[in-house]
Every structure is written in structure tokens, then in C-alpha cells.
Write a protein that holds these residues in place. Structure first.
Motif, PDB file in Angstrom:
ATOM      1  N   SER A 263      -2.640  -2.186   7.519  1.00  0.00           N
ATOM      2  CA  SER A 263      -1.556  -1.269   7.172  1.00  0.00           C
ATOM      3  C   SER A 263      -0.487  -2.023   6.397  1.00  0.00           C
ATOM      4  O   SER A 263      -0.216  -3.187   6.684  1.00  0.00           O
ATOM      5  N   ASN A 264       0.114  -1.358   5.424  1.00  0.00           N
ATOM      6  CA  ASN A 264       1.269  -1.949   4.741  1.00  0.00           C
ATOM      7  C   ASN A 264       2.484  -1.028   4.831  1.00  0.00           C
ATOM      8  O   ASN A 264       3.415  -1.153   4.057  1.00  0.00           O
ATOM      9  N   PHE A 265       2.487  -0.106   5.792  1.00  0.00           N
ATOM     10  CA  PHE A 265       3.620   0.824   5.925  1.00  0.00           C
ATOM     11  C   PHE A 265       4.919   0.096   6.262  1.00  0.00           C
ATOM     12  O   PHE A 265       5.988   0.553   5.908  1.00  0.00           O
ATOM     13  N   ALA A 266       4.849  -1.051   6.937  1.00  0.00           N
ATOM     14  CA  ALA A 266       6.055  -1.801   7.299  1.00  0.00           C
ATOM     15  C   ALA A 266       6.338  -2.902   6.278  1.00  0.00           C
ATOM     16  O   ALA A 266       7.190  -3.752   6.499  1.00  0.00           O
ATOM     17  N   GLN A 267       5.614  -2.876   5.167  1.00  0.00           N
ATOM     18  CA  GLN A 267       5.746  -3.931   4.158  1.00  0.00           C
ATOM     19  C   GLN A 267       5.978  -3.318   2.786  1.00  0.00           C
ATOM     20  O   GLN A 267       6.139  -2.115   2.642  1.00  0.00           O
ATOM     21  N   ILE A 268       5.963  -4.182   1.776  1.00  0.00           N
ATOM     22  CA  ILE A 268       6.077  -3.733   0.393  1.00  0.00           C
ATOM     23  C   ILE A 268       4.827  -2.923   0.048  1.00  0.00           C
ATOM     24  O   ILE A 268       3.717  -3.317   0.403  1.00  0.00           O
ATOM     25  N   PRO A 269       4.976  -1.769  -0.622  1.00  0.00           N
ATOM     26  CA  PRO A 269       3.786  -0.980  -0.981  1.00  0.00           C
ATOM     27  C   PRO A 269       2.882  -1.740  -1.952  1.00  0.00           C
ATOM     28  O   PRO A 269       3.335  -2.631  -2.671  1.00  0.00           O
ATOM     29  N   ALA A 270       1.615  -1.392  -1.934  1.00  0.00           N
ATOM     30  CA  ALA A 270       0.623  -1.998  -2.826  1.00  0.00           C
ATOM     31  C   ALA A 270       0.490  -1.161  -4.091  1.00  0.00           C
ATOM     32  O   ALA A 270       0.713   0.048  -4.066  1.00  0.00           O
ATOM     33  N   SER A 271       0.108  -1.819  -5.189  1.00  0.00           N
ATOM     34  CA  SER A 271      -0.146  -1.111  -6.454  1.00  0.00           C
ATOM     35  C   SER A 271      -1.551  -1.431  -6.925  1.00  0.00           C
ATOM     36  O   SER A 271      -2.050  -2.529  -6.712  1.00  0.00           O
ATOM     37  N   PHE A 272      -2.169  -0.461  -7.549  1.00  0.00           N
ATOM     38  CA  PHE A 272      -3.482  -0.682  -8.158  1.00  0.00           C
ATOM     39  C   PHE A 272      -3.615   0.248  -9.342  1.00  0.00           C
ATOM     40  O   PHE A 272      -2.938   1.275  -9.432  1.00  0.00           O
ATOM     41  N   VAL A 273      -4.489  -0.119 -10.265  1.00  0.00           N
ATOM     42  CA  VAL A 273      -4.834   0.740 -11.394  1.00  0.00           C
ATOM     43  C   VAL A 273      -6.142   1.422 -11.025  1.00  0.00           C
ATOM     44  O   VAL A 273      -7.090   0.777 -10.585  1.00  0.00           O
ATOM     45  N   PHE A 274      -6.175   2.742 -11.169  1.00  0.00           N
ATOM     46  CA  PHE A 274      -7.363   3.528 -10.818  1.00  0.00           C
ATOM     47  C   PHE A 274      -8.594   2.911 -11.471  1.00  0.00           C
ATOM     48  O   PHE A 274      -8.592   2.623 -12.657  1.00  0.00           O
ATOM     49  N   GLY A 275      -9.615   2.650 -10.680  1.00  0.00           N
ATOM     50  CA  GLY A 275     -10.870   2.113 -11.200  1.00  0.00           C
ATOM     51  C   GLY A 275     -10.930   0.603 -11.302  1.00  0.00           C
ATOM     52  O   GLY A 275     -11.923   0.052 -11.767  1.00  0.00           O
ATOM     53  N   ASP A 276      -9.883  -0.119 -10.846  1.00  0.00           N
ATOM     54  CA  ASP A 276      -9.891  -1.588 -10.988  1.00  0.00           C
ATOM     55  C   ASP A 276     -10.663  -2.299  -9.874  1.00  0.00           C
ATOM     56  O   ASP A 276     -10.772  -3.521  -9.860  1.00  0.00           O
ATOM     57  N   GLY A 277     -11.190  -1.525  -8.915  1.00  0.00           N
ATOM     58  CA  GLY A 277     -11.978  -2.123  -7.850  1.00  0.00           C
ATOM     59  C   GLY A 277     -11.165  -2.538  -6.636  1.00  0.00           C
ATOM     60  O   GLY A 277     -11.717  -3.055  -5.670  1.00  0.00           O
ATOM     61  N   SER A 278      -9.851  -2.332  -6.658  1.00  0.00           N
ATOM     62  CA  SER A 278      -9.010  -2.684  -5.508  1.00  0.00           C
ATOM     63  C   SER A 278      -9.322  -1.819  -4.297  1.00  0.00           C
ATOM     64  O   SER A 278      -9.269  -2.289  -3.167  1.00  0.00           O
ATOM     65  N   LEU A 279      -9.609  -0.541  -4.545  1.00  0.00           N
ATOM     66  CA  LEU A 279      -9.948   0.393  -3.470  1.00  0.00           C
ATOM     67  C   LEU A 279     -11.406   0.808  -3.621  1.00  0.00           C
ATOM     68  O   LEU A 279     -11.935   0.852  -4.727  1.00  0.00           O
ATOM     69  N   LEU A 280     -12.015   1.147  -2.511  1.00  0.00           N
ATOM     70  CA  LEU A 280     -13.371   1.683  -2.566  1.00  0.00           C
ATOM     71  C   LEU A 280     -13.343   3.002  -3.353  1.00  0.00           C
ATOM     72  O   LEU A 280     -12.357   3.739  -3.295  1.00  0.00           O
ATOM     73  N   PRO A 281     -14.414   3.307  -4.105  1.00  0.00           N
ATOM     74  CA  PRO A 281     -14.412   4.497  -4.973  1.00  0.00           C
ATOM     75  C   PRO A 281     -14.027   5.795  -4.261  1.00  0.00           C
ATOM     76  O   PRO A 281     -13.243   6.578  -4.802  1.00  0.00           O
ATOM     77  N   ASP A 282     -14.562   6.044  -3.062  1.00  0.00           N
ATOM     78  CA  ASP A 282     -14.240   7.305  -2.378  1.00  0.00           C
ATOM     79  C   ASP A 282     -12.790   7.344  -1.889  1.00  0.00           C
ATOM     80  O   ASP A 282     -12.209   8.410  -1.742  1.00  0.00           O
ATOM     81  N   PHE A 283     -12.199   6.158  -1.641  1.00  0.00           N
ATOM     82  CA  PHE A 283     -10.793   6.112  -1.258  1.00  0.00           C
ATOM     83  C   PHE A 283      -9.935   6.489  -2.467  1.00  0.00           C
ATOM     84  O   PHE A 283      -8.967   7.237  -2.348  1.00  0.00           O
ATOM     85  N   GLU A 284     -10.315   5.992  -3.647  1.00  0.00           N
ATOM     86  CA  GLU A 284      -9.599   6.365  -4.876  1.00  0.00           C
ATOM     87  C   GLU A 284      -9.692   7.861  -5.130  1.00  0.00           C
ATOM     88  O   GLU A 284      -8.687   8.503  -5.424  1.00  0.00           O
ATOM     89  N   LEU A 285     -10.914   8.399  -5.027  1.00  0.00           N
ATOM     90  CA  LEU A 285     -11.113   9.827  -5.307  1.00  0.00           C
ATOM     91  C   LEU A 285     -10.247  10.708  -4.407  1.00  0.00           C
ATOM     92  O   LEU A 285      -9.778  11.766  -4.826  1.00  0.00           O
TER      93      LEU A 285
END
Length: 143
Positions: free
Chosen positions: A26-48
């Protein structure tokens, strides 16, 4: 209104939890994360799951093992001679192995027998349904 689309840079808070409510990440108590859609940071179904969400919106999604880290695959269990391990072993211990291309591959000690050790090379969250909770903080057009 600015919505998450496949050309977005998304800044978000997220939380992954198991069926019993145990929080895995979890990062709710921290600085939010950033990603560019499709960069592989998140699993595909999580992005969708994020498509169409807006800034400030919060949602939870239950992700089946197939949409998360895959089903537990018994072919990813390897039996190795106990003699290959020059250390004290405990079940649950994570050991780093090298594959044929010398890439690091973590394995979990699943079972210790007199002559053999069973090592599980599945992702630790394989076979688990996860709850993916997300809050969108910002949406920008990716450069």
C-alpha cells in the motif's frame, strides 16, 4: 473531464490485499505512485481497471489469480539435491537462483527432505485473489 485513457500518465494511491484482508502492499500513507499506461509498471488487468476513472475517484476491484499473478503452477516446483545447499534451510526462506541466462530468480523453500529440497519458483502471490484498491490523484497526457 480528464479521464484515464491508454495515453495517460496516472498518479495514484493503491493497496493490494489478500482475501482475509491482510495488506500486501500500500502507498496510501506515502507519496502516490506514477506510471505511464502500458509501461509495464502495473499488471495489464490492473491498468484496464483504471480506464475511465477520474481524479479523486476511488474504487476497489477483486482480481482473480488469472488477472493478478497467475495460477499456482506445479511445474514451477523444482526438486534439488540437499547437497546443493551449503547453508541452514528453513521452509518459507527465499533464496536467489540464477537461470540459464544468469537472470536472478527468487525461489521459496517449500519442503526440506533428507536428500532433496523442494523449491517453489511461483510468484509468492500466485493462486491468490487480490483486492486492488485505488484512488486517482492526477491524470496527465503522457509525453
Amino acid at each position: 473531464m480528464n479521464l484515464v485513457k491508454k495515453s495517460s500518465r496516472v498518479t495514484l494511491h493503491f493497496e493490494l490485499s489478500l482475501e482475509d484482508g491482510q495488506i500486501v502492499d500500500s502507498n496510501f500513507a506515502q507519496i502516490p505512485a506514477s506510471f505511464v499506461f502500458g509501461d509495464g509498471s502495473l499488471l495489464p488487468d490492473f491498468e484496464l481497471a483504471l480506464l475511465g476513472m477520474s481524479v479523486g475517484q476511488e474504487a476497489s476491484y477483486v482480481m482473480s489469480p488469472e488477472k493478478a499473478f497467475g495460477a499456482h503452477n506445479t511445474s514451477n516446483l523444482q526438486r534439488m539435491p540437499r547437497s546443493q545447499f551449503a547453508m541452514d534451510l528453513e521452509e518459507g526462506m527465499v533464496i536467489s537462483f540464477a537461470d540459464m541466462k544468469k537472470n536472478e530468480l527468487p525461489g521459496v523453500i517449500a519442503d526440506i527432505e533428507e536428500k532433496e529440497v523442494v523449491v517453489d519458483f511461483n510468484h509468492p502471490l500466485a493462486g491468490r485473489s487480490l483486492t486492488f484498491r485505488v484512488q486517482i490523484v492526477a491524470i496527465e497526457e503522457a509525453a
